[in-house]
Enzyme design. Structure first.
Site, PDB file in Angstrom:
ATOM      1  N   CYS A 167       0.471  -1.780  -0.233  1.00 13.61           N
ATOM      2  CA  CYS A 167      -0.323  -0.241  -0.153  1.00 13.61           C
ATOM      3  C   CYS A 167       1.134   1.275   0.197  1.00 13.61           C
ATOM      4  CB  CYS A 167      -0.719  -0.285   1.374  1.00 13.61           C
ATOM      5  SG  CYS A 167      -2.114   1.290   1.344  1.00 13.61           S
TER       6      CYS A 167
ATOM      7  N   CYS B  58      -5.297   6.466  -3.021  1.00 14.85           N
ATOM      8  CA  CYS B  58      -4.667   5.471  -3.755  1.00 14.85           C
ATOM      9  C   CYS B  58      -3.350   5.334  -4.131  1.00 14.85           C
ATOM     10  CB  CYS B  58      -5.295   3.497  -4.487  1.00 14.85           C
ATOM     11  SG  CYS B  58      -4.304   2.570  -4.201  1.00 14.85           S
TER      12      CYS B  58
END
Length: 258
Positions: free
Chosen positions: A74, A197
């Site tokens: 991530c 993101c």
């Protein structure tokens, strides 16, 4: 068990951060992770991250999706973990840490974290979209009128219909300028649109550069949660020196009974 935690966000992508250097967190308890990330009954977050000791680097980042399952890299979570490590005194302004996809170099100054991503060599140009892996798999698709686009409906359809149960994150992109793009992302694991993101922003920048929609080596990407930058170099078909750059902030800290 009383659990101490910190809440961080990077352009609206929010995470529960836990100092697990003493290995006290029950890492196999997926229900606990999911309940902590639940926005109605828990702390609320897009994911949960454990900071742990690592023999070969400054620290290790262990990332869990909001559904409780351990995830791939991530990007925004990585930037928040660097800020957390700095807050804890584990690092100063420069670090190398371990994540799901290997070692990463990062720097932090004045709340801005620059995270070096892994090199990218395989980019699949398909009719109507691009697919690539920037630590997590990403579908990148151009659209018009992005602010009114049905990200949840279309993202969910592609995430399952095109990529099956394993899934892919799905990014919808609109050109704003020669070096500036807007993106909205449907994230697997969260199974919804997120405000930002990091690996998706990185995928968008590479996809736009590779397809000739920009020639810039520093690309600005506007997410729903704020502005990020990606610096990159391309040589012999390989993207390297890829840096995801943007803010990472501590929101609050607390304790929760679980």
């Amino acid at each position: 068990m009383t659990l101490s935690f910190y809440k961080y966000q990077g352009t609206g992508n929010d995470f529960v951060l836990i100092d697990n250097r003493q290995l006290q967190f029950p890492k196999n308890n997926t229900k606990l992770v999911a309940s902590l990330c639940d926005r109605k009954f828990g702390i609320g977050a897009d994911g949960l991250i454990l900071l742990e000791n690592d023999e070969l680097s400054d620290f290790k980042m262990v990332y869990y999706n909001a559904d409780g399952r351990e995830g791939s890299l991530c990007g925004n979570g990585g930037r928040c973990t660097v800020a957390f490590a700095n807050f804890l005194g584990v690092i100063d302004k420069d670090t190398v840490f371990n994540a799901a996809d290997g070692k990463h170099h990062a720097t932090i100054a004045d709340g801005i974290v620059s995270l070096q991503m892994q090199d990218v060599s395989e980019i699949k140009e398909k009719p109507g979209y691009v697919f690539l892996d920037t630590g997590s798999p990403h579908h990148v698709q151009m659209v018009k009128g992005i602010q009114d686009f049905g990200v949840y409906k279309e993202g969910k359809k592609l995430r399952y219909g095109l990529y099956g149960q394993t899934g892919s994150n799905v990014n919808f992109v609109e050109v704003l300028d020669d070096d500036t793009f807007a993106v909205r992302t449907y994230e697997r694991g969260v199974e919804d649109e997120t405000l930002s993101c990091g690996t998706g922003v990185t995928a968008v920048a590479i996809a736009m550069h590779n397809s000739g929609k920009t020639s810039a080596n520093r690309i600005k990407v506007n997410t729903q949660g704020g502005e990020l930058h990606v610096e990159l170099t391309k040589k012999d078909g390989v993207y390297s020196q890829i840096h995801l750059i943007g803010p990472a902030k501590q929101v609050f800290k607390g304790e929760i009974e679980c």
